[in-house]
Design an enzyme around this catalytic site. Structure first.
Site, PDB file in Angstrom:
ATOM      1  N   TRP A 184     -11.427   8.011   3.490  1.00 28.70           N
ATOM      2  CA  TRP A 184     -12.573   8.677   4.109  1.00 28.70           C
ATOM      3  C   TRP A 184     -13.057   9.865   3.289  1.00 28.70           C
ATOM      4  CZ3 TRP A 184     -14.820   5.319   6.874  1.00 28.70           C
ATOM      5  CH2 TRP A 184     -14.085   4.380   7.593  1.00 28.70           C
ATOM      6  N   ASP A 235     -13.344  17.283   7.913  1.00 28.52           N
ATOM      7  CA  ASP A 235     -13.466  16.073   8.727  1.00 28.52           C
ATOM      8  C   ASP A 235     -12.219  15.992   9.609  1.00 28.52           C
ATOM      9  OD1 ASP A 235     -13.460  13.550   9.824  1.00 28.52           O
ATOM     10  OD2 ASP A 235     -13.605  12.464   7.928  1.00 28.52           O
ATOM     11  N   LYS A 288     -11.823   8.571  18.760  1.00 24.57           N
ATOM     12  CA  LYS A 288     -10.359   8.510  18.588  1.00 24.57           C
ATOM     13  C   LYS A 288      -9.674   9.350  19.672  1.00 24.57           C
ATOM     14  CE  LYS A 288     -11.698   7.700  13.970  1.00 24.57           C
ATOM     15  NZ  LYS A 288     -11.393   6.365  13.579  1.00 24.57           N
TER      16      LYS A 288
HETATM   17  N1  LIG Z   1     -13.249   5.736  11.247  1.00 21.31           N
HETATM   18  C1  LIG Z   1     -13.335   6.840  10.315  1.00 21.31           C
HETATM   19  C2  LIG Z   1     -12.187   7.748  10.367  1.00 21.31           C
HETATM   20  O1  LIG Z   1     -11.153   7.268  10.736  1.00 21.31           O
HETATM   21  O2  LIG Z   1     -12.296   8.913  10.023  1.00 21.31           O
HETATM   22  C3  LIG Z   1     -14.611   7.510  10.390  1.00 21.31           C
HETATM   23  O3  LIG Z   1     -14.747   8.028  11.698  1.00 21.31           O
HETATM   24  C4  LIG Z   1     -15.620   6.518   9.990  1.00 21.31           C
HETATM   25  O4  LIG Z   1     -16.781   6.912  10.220  1.00 21.31           O
HETATM   26  P1  LIG Z   1     -17.743   6.217  11.256  1.00 21.31           P
HETATM   27  O5  LIG Z   1     -17.660   7.089  12.489  1.00 21.31           O
HETATM   28  O6  LIG Z   1     -19.022   6.289  10.551  1.00 21.31           O
HETATM   29  O7  LIG Z   1     -17.279   4.821  11.500  1.00 21.31           O
HETATM   30  O1  LIG Z   2      -9.330   1.521  11.371  1.00 20.87           O
HETATM   31  C1  LIG Z   2      -9.846   2.591  11.007  1.00 20.87           C
HETATM   32  O2  LIG Z   2      -9.229   3.387  10.305  1.00 20.87           O
HETATM   33  C2  LIG Z   2     -11.254   2.907  11.391  1.00 20.87           C
HETATM   34  C3  LIG Z   2     -12.021   1.713  11.014  1.00 20.87           C
HETATM   35  C4  LIG Z   2     -13.425   1.922  10.684  1.00 20.87           C
HETATM   36  O3  LIG Z   2     -14.085   2.805  11.147  1.00 20.87           O
HETATM   37  C5  LIG Z   2     -13.994   0.923   9.749  1.00 20.87           C
HETATM   38  O4  LIG Z   2     -13.255   0.118   9.202  1.00 20.87           O
HETATM   39  O5  LIG Z   2     -15.200   0.965   9.534  1.00 20.87           O
END
Ligand SMILES: N[C@H](C(=O)O)[C@H](O)COP(=O)(O)O
Ligand SMILES: O=C(O)CCC(=O)C(=O)O
Length: 464
Positions: free
Chosen positions: A202, A271, A295
């Site tokens: 990320w 973040d 989350k």
């Molecule tokens: N799933 C990501 C994380 O674990 O930090 C992040 O939130 C992704 O971003 P989106 O909210 O755009 O899916």
């Molecule tokens: O499983 C994750 O870590 C979050 C998944 C997600 O947001 C994605 O794969 O786009």
């Protein structure tokens, strides 16, 4: 089947609306939501696997549970209180559930406290005395203004947010913020550059996106694998940088900071998507914090941004107006229609966190839960392997492999299938890394985690 005061209230709501056929539909929809085995709205990841869906329908067949929409209520008399239940009562609710109760270890969207879902269900058709659902409500209506204001004030209270910070409720997810941050902040200083600490997927994506808008410096040598946080003494920070960016918890790799980086007065941006409100934090150390709700604090659709006031107004001219923090701050996140229902759910989850002791209580619970799983891994003689260095292992997302760092594909498949048969779902590692991952966000209880630890020990005994 539906009895008591809830039933009467529903009937009255629906009578007011002049629609008894709708009442039947409501009962079906309500059953579906109440049944945690089948509920999809808030509790399943957007990438829920076919194997898990199939396996859950097998459980239904085996237990001779009729089709999806005809399962009875799990409670003979649903709680009539509109108060968000604290953990202890949640546990009593769980104890009443049948053995096929699903435990969701998904990385996000993720488990939401049962009492929050029940409260949302109770208010679904008629919020307060409005006669309509929050889904149908104008974002300019006084009821919604109260919802958003209340959500903000509980958040301010939980995090002790200083008065010189704005709280924004935006759309576009974490990925939207990967763009919004440089668009709003890279112009803070004339060099138009920013420092990024890259400890997983990320933060890597965030740095790549930011390169479109300025000069991005990765402060440490590139890592071969995301299994540690490079020692801050090895970072080369640029004093001319507009900000320093890092990701507090990498959801995919399970790498979490247990310290706040020192930036020598350069604005710190974080973040916190996957560990927001899982522990207390000192907001005053940050220029900006953001987190997607899906989350620890609700469902997908809303991203909370906490930003220091003096950082507003340096936006690049090409910034889309909906990502412009200053505009959104001036208009209370209502330049356009905000994600109303997601904000409402976030408000309920924040109330639940508050009634359960706030960030400090969440931290203690999350510590206990993660220790349970790490203990099984550490005492498995290398059967379970967590690749992450011990000092930065995440309390939220625990990735692990079986037998080796690369994993034994057959055993891992068997592990996931066995877990799924026991109702433990979404344990598959992110598709980019494979393996297994247990996500233990705030709503995952100690009992949920014990069930997983017990299964891990059983599986170990059978395959050692
Ligand atoms: N799933 C990501 C994380 O674990 O930090 C992040 O939130 C992704 O971003 P989106 O909210 O755009 O899916
Ligand atoms: O499983 C994750 O870590 C979050 C998944 C997600 O947001 C994605 O794969 O786009």
């Amino acid at each position: 089947m539906l009895k008591g005061s809830l039933c009467k209230r529903l009937a009255m709501d629906l009578k007011k609306r002049g629609s008894f056929p709708v009442y039947e539909q409501y009962i079906n929809a309500t059953r579906c939501l109440t049944n945690r085995v089948e509920s999809v709205t808030h509790t399943h990841t957007h990438r829920c696997s076919r194997t898990e869906r199939t396996s859950r329908s097998k459980i239904r067949e085996k237990k001779k549970i009729p089709g999806k929409r005809s399962r009875p209520f799990l409670y003979s008399s649903p709680p009539s209180s509109l108060i968000v239940e604290p953990l202890i009562q949640q546990q009593q609710i769980c104890d009443n559930m049948d053995q096929t109760q699903t435990i969701n270890f998904g990385a996000g969207p993720a488990k939401i406290p049962q009492s929050v879902l029940l409260k949302a269900q109770q208010e679904f058709l008629n919020f307060s005395t409005s006669g309509i659902s929050v889904l149908e409500m104008s974002h300019r209506a006084s009821d919604f203004i109260q919802i958003i204001n209340r959500t903000e004030s509980v958040l301010r209270e939980l995090l002790n947010i200083p008065a010189n910070y704005k709280v924004l409720f935006l759309q576009g997810g974490g990925s939207g913020q990967f763009s919004a941050i440089p668009l709003n902040l890279i112009g803070l200083k004339k060099d138009m550059c920013a420092d990024y600490v890259v400890t997983g997927t990320w933060s890597e994506k965030a740095a790549k996106e930011a390169e479109k808008y300025g000069k991005i410096n990765i402060v440490h040598p590139k890592m071969d694998s995301y299994t540690k946080i490079p020692d801050p003494s090895s970072w080369t920070l640029n004093p001319a940088a507009s900000y320093v960016y890092y990701c507090n918890n990498e959801t995919i790799h399970g790498v979490e900071f247990n310290f706040i980086p020192e930036t020598n007065s350069v604005v710190l941006v974080c973040d916190m998507s996957s560990n927001f409100l899982s522990r207390p934090i000192d907001v005053s150390k940050f220029g900006l914090i953001y987190a997607g709700a899906q989350k620890n604090v609700g469902c997908a659709g809303v991203t909370v941004v906490i930003v220091r006031e003096d950082l507003l107004g340096h936006t690049l001219k090409e910034c889309p107006i909906i990502l412009d923090y200053k505009t959104q701050a001036e208009l209370n996140s209502m330049y356009n229609t905000p994600p109303c229902y997601s904000i409402y759910i976030m408000g309920l989850v924040l109330e639940w966190i508050k009634s359960n002791g706030g960030g400090a209580a969440m931290e203690s619970l999350n510590q206990q839960k993660s220790l349970l799983i790490y203990d099984v891994i550490n005492s498995s003689n290398g059967f379970y392997v967590c690749p992450v260095e011990e000092t930065c292992r995440s309390r939220m997302n625990i990735p692990f492999r079986i037998r080796s760092k690369e994993g034994d594909a057959t055993l891992e498949k068997e592990f996931l299938e066995g877990a799924s048969k026991k109702g433990m779902i979404s344990l598959k590692g992110h598709r980019s890394v494979g393996g297994i991952r247990a996500s233990l966000y705030n709503a995952v209880t100690l009992q949920d985690t014990e069930a997983l630890a017990t299964y891990m020990k059983e599986f170990l005994r059978q395959h050692q």
